[in-house]
Motif scaffolding. Sequence first.
Motif, PDB file in Angstrom:
ATOM      1  N   GLN A   1      21.223 -12.354   6.158  1.00 12.84           N
ATOM      2  CA  GLN A   1      22.021 -11.776   7.517  1.00 12.84           C
ATOM      3  C   GLN A   1      23.640 -12.546   7.705  1.00 12.84           C
ATOM      4  O   GLN A   1      24.230 -11.448   7.870  1.00 12.84           O
ATOM      5  CB  GLN A   1      20.984 -12.186   8.800  1.00 12.84           C
ATOM      6  CG  GLN A   1      19.727 -11.818   8.844  1.00 12.84           C
ATOM      7  CD  GLN A   1      19.571 -10.502   9.385  1.00 12.84           C
ATOM      8  OE1 GLN A   1      20.337  -9.835   9.551  1.00 12.84           O
ATOM      9  NE2 GLN A   1      18.258 -10.322   9.926  1.00 12.84           N
TER      10      GLN A   1
ATOM     11  N   TYR B   1      38.562  -6.389  22.005  1.00 11.95           N
ATOM     12  CA  TYR B   1      37.492  -5.550  21.205  1.00 11.95           C
ATOM     13  C   TYR B   1      36.191  -5.868  21.913  1.00 11.95           C
ATOM     14  O   TYR B   1      35.860  -7.107  22.513  1.00 11.95           O
ATOM     15  CB  TYR B   1      37.340  -6.141  19.829  1.00 11.95           C
ATOM     16  CG  TYR B   1      36.045  -5.694  18.935  1.00 11.95           C
ATOM     17  CD1 TYR B   1      35.775  -4.561  18.740  1.00 11.95           C
ATOM     18  CD2 TYR B   1      35.321  -7.091  18.516  1.00 11.95           C
ATOM     19  CE1 TYR B   1      34.635  -4.327  18.118  1.00 11.95           C
ATOM     20  CE2 TYR B   1      34.043  -6.692  17.863  1.00 11.95           C
ATOM     21  CZ  TYR B   1      33.860  -5.221  17.513  1.00 11.95           C
ATOM     22  OH  TYR B   1      32.725  -4.925  16.749  1.00 11.95           O
TER      23      TYR B   1
ATOM     24  N   LEU C   1      32.751  -0.688  17.140  1.00  9.66           N
ATOM     25  CA  LEU C   1      33.731  -0.835  15.980  1.00  9.66           C
ATOM     26  C   LEU C   1      34.783   0.104  15.724  1.00  9.66           C
ATOM     27  O   LEU C   1      35.584  -0.084  15.047  1.00  9.66           O
ATOM     28  CB  LEU C   1      32.776  -0.575  14.726  1.00  9.66           C
ATOM     29  CG  LEU C   1      31.914  -2.047  14.213  1.00  9.66           C
ATOM     30  CD1 LEU C   1      30.791  -1.413  13.367  1.00  9.66           C
ATOM     31  CD2 LEU C   1      32.941  -3.052  13.589  1.00  9.66           C
TER      32      LEU C   1
ATOM     33  N   GLN D   1      24.177 -10.428  20.424  1.00  5.16           N
ATOM     34  CA  GLN D   1      23.418  -9.227  19.810  1.00  5.16           C
ATOM     35  C   GLN D   1      22.411  -8.838  21.023  1.00  5.16           C
ATOM     36  O   GLN D   1      21.754  -9.742  21.441  1.00  5.16           O
ATOM     37  CB  GLN D   1      22.598  -9.704  18.715  1.00  5.16           C
ATOM     38  CG  GLN D   1      23.439 -10.422  17.606  1.00  5.16           C
ATOM     39  CD  GLN D   1      22.584 -10.543  16.298  1.00  5.16           C
ATOM     40  OE1 GLN D   1      21.898  -9.544  15.757  1.00  5.16           O
ATOM     41  NE2 GLN D   1      22.439 -11.698  15.987  1.00  5.16           N
TER      42      GLN D   1
ATOM     43  N   ASN E   1      19.291  -3.304  17.048  1.00  2.23           N
ATOM     44  CA  ASN E   1      20.526  -4.044  17.032  1.00  2.23           C
ATOM     45  C   ASN E   1      21.620  -3.466  17.644  1.00  2.23           C
ATOM     46  O   ASN E   1      22.078  -2.642  17.228  1.00  2.23           O
ATOM     47  CB  ASN E   1      20.932  -4.429  15.752  1.00  2.23           C
ATOM     48  CG  ASN E   1      20.660  -5.942  15.358  1.00  2.23           C
ATOM     49  OD1 ASN E   1      19.440  -6.137  14.957  1.00  2.23           O
ATOM     50  ND2 ASN E   1      21.353  -6.923  15.899  1.00  2.23           N
TER      51      ASN E   1
ATOM     52  N   LYS F   1      34.666  -6.439   7.693  1.00  3.10           N
ATOM     53  CA  LYS F   1      34.321  -5.278   8.609  1.00  3.10           C
ATOM     54  C   LYS F   1      33.415  -4.514   7.985  1.00  3.10           C
ATOM     55  O   LYS F   1      33.957  -3.831   7.303  1.00  3.10           O
ATOM     56  CB  LYS F   1      35.552  -4.853   9.302  1.00  3.10           C
ATOM     57  CG  LYS F   1      35.357  -3.982  10.383  1.00  3.10           C
ATOM     58  CD  LYS F   1      36.758  -3.181  10.962  1.00  3.10           C
ATOM     59  CE  LYS F   1      36.466  -2.305  11.794  1.00  3.10           C
ATOM     60  NZ  LYS F   1      36.254  -0.994  11.326  1.00  3.10           N
ATOM     61  N   PRO F   2      32.102  -4.074   8.723  1.00  2.00           N
ATOM     62  CA  PRO F   2      31.347  -3.153   8.072  1.00  2.00           C
ATOM     63  C   PRO F   2      32.127  -1.748   8.461  1.00  2.00           C
ATOM     64  O   PRO F   2      32.803  -1.632   9.154  1.00  2.00           O
ATOM     65  CB  PRO F   2      30.003  -3.481   8.581  1.00  2.00           C
ATOM     66  CG  PRO F   2      30.177  -4.018  10.004  1.00  2.00           C
ATOM     67  CD  PRO F   2      31.598  -4.984   9.778  1.00  2.00           C
TER      68      PRO F   2
ATOM     69  N   GLU G   1      33.364 -12.766   5.433  1.00  2.00           N
ATOM     70  CA  GLU G   1      32.926 -11.967   6.319  1.00  2.00           C
ATOM     71  C   GLU G   1      34.023 -10.887   6.231  1.00  2.00           C
ATOM     72  O   GLU G   1      35.187 -10.881   6.228  1.00  2.00           O
ATOM     73  CB  GLU G   1      32.905 -12.635   7.695  1.00  2.00           C
ATOM     74  CG  GLU G   1      32.028 -11.514   8.719  1.00  2.00           C
ATOM     75  CD  GLU G   1      30.632 -11.142   8.157  1.00  2.00           C
ATOM     76  OE1 GLU G   1      29.874 -12.175   7.812  1.00  2.00           O
ATOM     77  OE2 GLU G   1      30.129 -10.009   7.812  1.00  2.00           O
TER      78      GLU G   1
ATOM     79  N   ARG H   1      27.895 -11.473   2.880  1.00  2.00           N
ATOM     80  CA  ARG H   1      29.161 -10.920   2.693  1.00  2.00           C
ATOM     81  C   ARG H   1      30.158 -12.234   2.070  1.00  2.00           C
ATOM     82  O   ARG H   1      31.145 -11.694   1.236  1.00  2.00           O
ATOM     83  CB  ARG H   1      29.894 -10.513   3.967  1.00  2.00           C
ATOM     84  CG  ARG H   1      29.259  -8.697   4.286  1.00  2.00           C
ATOM     85  CD  ARG H   1      27.990  -8.887   5.034  1.00  2.00           C
ATOM     86  NE  ARG H   1      27.991  -9.882   6.162  1.00  2.00           N
ATOM     87  CZ  ARG H   1      26.821 -10.183   6.679  1.00  2.00           C
ATOM     88  NH1 ARG H   1      25.862  -9.801   6.247  1.00  2.00           N
ATOM     89  NH2 ARG H   1      26.967 -11.008   7.668  1.00  2.00           N
TER      90      ARG H   1
ATOM     91  N   ILE I   1      32.705 -15.659  15.202  1.00  2.00           N
ATOM     92  CA  ILE I   1      33.150 -15.602  13.889  1.00  2.00           C
ATOM     93  C   ILE I   1      34.599 -16.513  13.864  1.00  2.00           C
ATOM     94  O   ILE I   1      35.246 -16.283  14.665  1.00  2.00           O
ATOM     95  CB  ILE I   1      33.863 -14.053  13.639  1.00  2.00           C
ATOM     96  CG1 ILE I   1      32.943 -12.978  14.012  1.00  2.00           C
ATOM     97  CG2 ILE I   1      34.391 -13.906  12.178  1.00  2.00           C
ATOM     98  CD1 ILE I   1      31.600 -12.789  13.025  1.00  2.00           C
TER      99      ILE I   1
END
Length: 392
Positions: free
Chosen positions: A86, A18, A22, A171, A156, A99-100, A97, A90, A195
């Motif tokens: 921020q 990754y 996404l 970021q 971002n 995955k959006p 956390e 979630r 993460i």
Amino acid sequence: MSSTSATWTSFIKSLASYNGDLSSLTAPPFILSPTSLVEYSQYWSEHVDLFLAPNFIQQEPDDIDSVELKHMVAVLRWFISTLKSQYCSRAETLGGEKKPLNPFLGELFVGRWTDESPSQSFGETLLVSEQVSHHPPITAYAIQNKTNKTTLQGYNGIRASMSATSLNVRQYGHALLDYENLNEKYLITLPPLHIEGILMAAPFVELEQKSYIQSSAGYVAVIEYSGRGYFSGKSNSFKARIFKNIREAEDKTKALYTVSGQWSGVSSISRGHTIASDAQVFFDANNSKPQHLTVKPIEEQGPLESRRAWQKVAQAIRANDYNLIHEEKSKIENEQRELRKKEAADDTPWKQKFFKEIDYTSLTEEDDETGYIKLANMANLSLKNILSGSIR
Ligand code: 0T9
């Protein structure tokens, strides 16, 4: 857990390659969030009072500090207050956390914070967030309070790589905060993060390294992040120091103020470079509830608005219906593919609705109306490599 562990293992394997895009990640349904990444810009302003606070600071005759320094302290407090929203929201609302949803090109999220101040001196604060790139995902946003002529804008993106146990995320992008009435601007850089808890299928964010806030008045805040077992042993820890300018920041003993604690909990502030025993509470995240923005009802939203566009996918995620998630997602993806094809055929490339791209490398400090170049130079930050915290 047993039925999910096989899919989780194959998901972890896919994380190995990754890179921050996404669309290349196929995650098992229990780790999916029904919220699109384009919504994450709202976390910048869930403490509207602190966002606007510098506008209401008075200079007293016996003040030791300049009013600009008092503003800097207030901006740092606001920034620290954004972090729990921020990076922990979630975990709080979804149990970990997630995955959006991967925003499509041109996806929009708009909303507003109503004035909840007793004196009604805040006025309304508006958010517009737009997905300005899909490959790789980049979100642009602006948060504006016209009553107090206060604007935050930024963008971002992320770059990610997997290590043995955690996903490391950098970021890129920055935020610019403008207090027009005060004639002050602030450049805000974004912290790297990782993460943790992935192997246990219980992911959570931990911030690391540094981020900066550079004031146009010269003051700079250097914020250092650490997790469990580093300088305080507690998760979500930070130490922030405010200096007169970036040169003074080379010597920590020159700090005008030091703030220390947990950004998801309590922090304290002391004058100088150490935290004194009589330090004052700086921010207490447990005692300062976030104010969520209001968004139009889905029926009244336009087709590009995030919650409307993803409504069916979100319902399928909530219902844990894997096939339906896939089916509804594919509809959006196919539609997007068709749009891109049509744009290519008609030679009418997609255009941002609310934002314009600026090539800072071709601008001088004087030509740059945003003030970004000047602030980046003041902070000794590299313009080309906008990866946060990278000193030139
Ligand atoms: C800007 C923020 C950002 C977005 C998220 C890394 C991440 C996507 C980007 C950086 C916001 O202002 C702040 C907060 C959280 C960041 C997300 C946390 C996260 O895990 C995701 C990544 C892409 C994943 O979803 C990976 C799968 C995950 C569930 C771990 C296994």
